[in-house]
Design a protein around this motif. Sequence first.
Motif, PDB file in Angstrom:
ATOM      1  N   ASP A 126       0.833  -1.212   0.000  1.00  0.00           N
ATOM      2  CA  ASP A 126       0.000   0.000   0.000  1.00  0.00           C
ATOM      3  C   ASP A 126       0.865   1.257   0.000  1.00  0.00           C
ATOM      4  N   ILE A 127       1.868   1.276   0.870  1.00  0.00           N
ATOM      5  CA  ILE A 127       2.737   2.455   0.983  1.00  0.00           C
ATOM      6  C   ILE A 127       3.475   2.709  -0.325  1.00  0.00           C
ATOM      7  N   PHE A 128       4.060   1.669  -0.910  1.00  0.00           N
ATOM      8  CA  PHE A 128       4.787   1.874  -2.164  1.00  0.00           C
ATOM      9  C   PHE A 128       3.850   2.186  -3.316  1.00  0.00           C
ATOM     10  N   GLY A 129       2.619   1.686  -3.273  1.00  0.00           N
ATOM     11  CA  GLY A 129       1.631   2.080  -4.280  1.00  0.00           C
ATOM     12  C   GLY A 129       1.412   3.577  -4.262  1.00  0.00           C
ATOM     13  N   ALA A 130       1.290   4.149  -3.057  1.00  0.00           N
ATOM     14  CA  ALA A 130       1.119   5.595  -2.931  1.00  0.00           C
ATOM     15  C   ALA A 130       2.396   6.338  -3.324  1.00  0.00           C
ATOM     16  N   LEU A 131       3.557   5.834  -2.917  1.00  0.00           N
ATOM     17  CA  LEU A 131       4.818   6.510  -3.247  1.00  0.00           C
ATOM     18  C   LEU A 131       5.041   6.591  -4.756  1.00  0.00           C
ATOM     19  N   VAL A 132       4.763   5.503  -5.467  1.00  0.00           N
ATOM     20  CA  VAL A 132       4.927   5.518  -6.921  1.00  0.00           C
ATOM     21  C   VAL A 132       3.933   6.483  -7.544  1.00  0.00           C
ATOM     22  N   GLU A 133       2.724   6.530  -7.003  1.00  0.00           N
ATOM     23  CA  GLU A 133       1.730   7.479  -7.513  1.00  0.00           C
ATOM     24  C   GLU A 133       2.221   8.918  -7.332  1.00  0.00           C
ATOM     25  N   PHE A 134       2.797   9.236  -6.176  1.00  0.00           N
ATOM     26  CA  PHE A 134       3.348  10.579  -5.953  1.00  0.00           C
ATOM     27  C   PHE A 134       4.529  10.860  -6.880  1.00  0.00           C
ATOM     28  N   TYR A 135       5.295   9.851  -7.199  1.00  0.00           N
ATOM     29  CA  TYR A 135       6.444  10.002  -8.088  1.00  0.00           C
ATOM     30  C   TYR A 135       6.013  10.293  -9.521  1.00  0.00           C
ATOM     31  N   SER A 136       4.915   9.711  -9.942  1.00  0.00           N
ATOM     32  CA  SER A 136       4.558   9.713 -11.362  1.00  0.00           C
ATOM     33  C   SER A 136       3.389  10.606 -11.753  1.00  0.00           C
ATOM     34  N   GLN A 137       2.648  11.125 -10.786  1.00  0.00           N
ATOM     35  CA  GLN A 137       1.441  11.886 -11.107  1.00  0.00           C
ATOM     36  C   GLN A 137       1.440  13.231 -10.397  1.00  0.00           C
ATOM     37  N   PRO A 138       0.677  14.197 -10.926  1.00  0.00           N
ATOM     38  CA  PRO A 138       0.569  15.498 -10.251  1.00  0.00           C
ATOM     39  C   PRO A 138      -0.044  15.336  -8.860  1.00  0.00           C
ATOM     40  N   ASP A 139       0.301  16.243  -7.974  1.00  0.00           N
ATOM     41  CA  ASP A 139      -0.174  16.209  -6.591  1.00  0.00           C
ATOM     42  C   ASP A 139      -1.666  16.527  -6.530  1.00  0.00           C
ATOM     43  N   GLY A 140      -2.432  15.608  -5.959  1.00  0.00           N
ATOM     44  CA  GLY A 140      -3.869  15.812  -5.818  1.00  0.00           C
ATOM     45  C   GLY A 140      -4.325  15.833  -4.374  1.00  0.00           C
ATOM     46  N   ARG A 141      -3.388  16.014  -3.434  1.00  0.00           N
ATOM     47  CA  ARG A 141      -3.747  15.968  -2.013  1.00  0.00           C
ATOM     48  C   ARG A 141      -4.715  17.058  -1.599  1.00  0.00           C
ATOM     49  N   GLY A 142      -4.758  18.148  -2.339  1.00  0.00           N
ATOM     50  CA  GLY A 142      -5.653  19.247  -1.987  1.00  0.00           C
ATOM     51  C   GLY A 142      -7.123  18.889  -2.093  1.00  0.00           C
ATOM     52  N   ALA A 143      -7.460  17.855  -2.819  1.00  0.00           N
ATOM     53  CA  ALA A 143      -8.856  17.444  -2.984  1.00  0.00           C
ATOM     54  C   ALA A 143      -9.321  16.498  -1.871  1.00  0.00           C
ATOM     55  N   TYR A 144      -8.402  16.067  -1.001  1.00  0.00           N
ATOM     56  CA  TYR A 144      -8.743  15.101   0.046  1.00  0.00           C
ATOM     57  C   TYR A 144      -9.892  15.627   0.897  1.00  0.00           C
ATOM     58  N   PRO A 145     -10.861  14.796   1.251  1.00  0.00           N
ATOM     59  CA  PRO A 145     -10.899  13.336   1.192  1.00  0.00           C
ATOM     60  C   PRO A 145     -11.375  12.779  -0.145  1.00  0.00           C
ATOM     61  N   HIS A 146     -11.581  13.612  -1.109  1.00  0.00           N
ATOM     62  CA  HIS A 146     -11.963  13.160  -2.441  1.00  0.00           C
ATOM     63  C   HIS A 146     -10.694  12.994  -3.285  1.00  0.00           C
ATOM     64  N   SER A 147     -10.868  12.615  -4.531  1.00  0.00           N
ATOM     65  CA  SER A 147      -9.707  12.408  -5.384  1.00  0.00           C
ATOM     66  C   SER A 147      -9.935  13.039  -6.745  1.00  0.00           C
ATOM     67  N   ILE A 148      -8.837  13.282  -7.439  1.00  0.00           N
ATOM     68  CA  ILE A 148      -8.857  13.766  -8.815  1.00  0.00           C
ATOM     69  C   ILE A 148      -8.242  12.647  -9.651  1.00  0.00           C
ATOM     70  N   PRO A 149      -8.970  12.098 -10.624  1.00  0.00           N
ATOM     71  CA  PRO A 149      -8.405  11.004 -11.422  1.00  0.00           C
ATOM     72  C   PRO A 149      -7.039  11.359 -12.009  1.00  0.00           C
ATOM     73  N   GLY A 150      -6.105  10.409 -11.903  1.00  0.00           N
ATOM     74  CA  GLY A 150      -4.768  10.612 -12.449  1.00  0.00           C
ATOM     75  C   GLY A 150      -3.874  11.500 -11.612  1.00  0.00           C
ATOM     76  N   HIS A 151      -4.286  11.802 -10.374  1.00  0.00           N
ATOM     77  CA  HIS A 151      -3.481  12.619  -9.470  1.00  0.00           C
ATOM     78  C   HIS A 151      -3.098  11.797  -8.243  1.00  0.00           C
ATOM     79  N   SER A 152      -1.983  12.139  -7.643  1.00  0.00           N
ATOM     80  CA  SER A 152      -1.496  11.414  -6.479  1.00  0.00           C
ATOM     81  C   SER A 152      -2.229  11.865  -5.220  1.00  0.00           C
ATOM     82  N   ASP A 153      -2.399  10.918  -4.324  1.00  0.00           N
ATOM     83  CA  ASP A 153      -3.066  11.178  -3.046  1.00  0.00           C
ATOM     84  C   ASP A 153      -2.731  10.010  -2.121  1.00  0.00           C
ATOM     85  N   TRP A 154      -3.350   9.955  -0.982  1.00  0.00           N
ATOM     86  CA  TRP A 154      -3.103   8.862  -0.047  1.00  0.00           C
ATOM     87  C   TRP A 154      -4.191   7.796  -0.117  1.00  0.00           C
ATOM     88  N   LEU A 155      -5.017   7.862  -1.151  1.00  0.00           N
ATOM     89  CA  LEU A 155      -6.072   6.865  -1.328  1.00  0.00           C
ATOM     90  C   LEU A 155      -5.557   5.744  -2.229  1.00  0.00           C
TER      91      LEU A 155
END
Length: 179
Positions: A126-155
């Motif tokens: 789970d942790i590395f899934g999120a880390l790779v997402e942060f490495y490869s996609q734009p930061d989407g943490r500002g939308a939390y608790p929701h998500s933006i498709p194709g953006h990194s977050d902790w979901l």
Amino acid sequence: YQIVDDAFTNAFRTTNNWLNSDKHEMSLANNFDWINRYYANEHGRAGYDDSSGVSEVYAHHADPLNAYYMGGTNNIFVFGDGDAMNFMPFGVMDIAAHEFQHGVTDFTTPLIYAYESGALNESFSDIFGALVEFYSQPDGRGAYPHSIPGHSDWLLGEDVMYGEEEAFRDLRNPPHFSH
């Protein structure tokens, strides 16, 4: 990496020049490219086995609501297509990286996939899934608790969900989905 269509209609592909080809396979190929870049650049690792082993990736698996790594003598990565009602194809970045990490764990630790060591195995993935997402996609943490498709977050798994469910797991707030 090698992408294999489970129905064997496309046999395998070793090129990124796919034109109007299968979007699930293309997504998996792109994601495995990013995953391998992450592990090489951030951890100096050559593939899941650290020996430049080919990631044999199966798209369109018969179990549409699953993704998994099959270790042992097989060492394959399998991704279902979803059901087009509740779930889209499972080859999204964080799930693909999660499964890849299972391969890394398989080759680097003696963890048995049961009880506490099985829970550690899932947690690492789970942790590395999120880390790779942060490495490869734009930061989407500002939308939390929701998500933006194709953006990194902790979901985890948020990009496969249709409807009211938001994700499989929430690494920022684990009790959110009763974990």
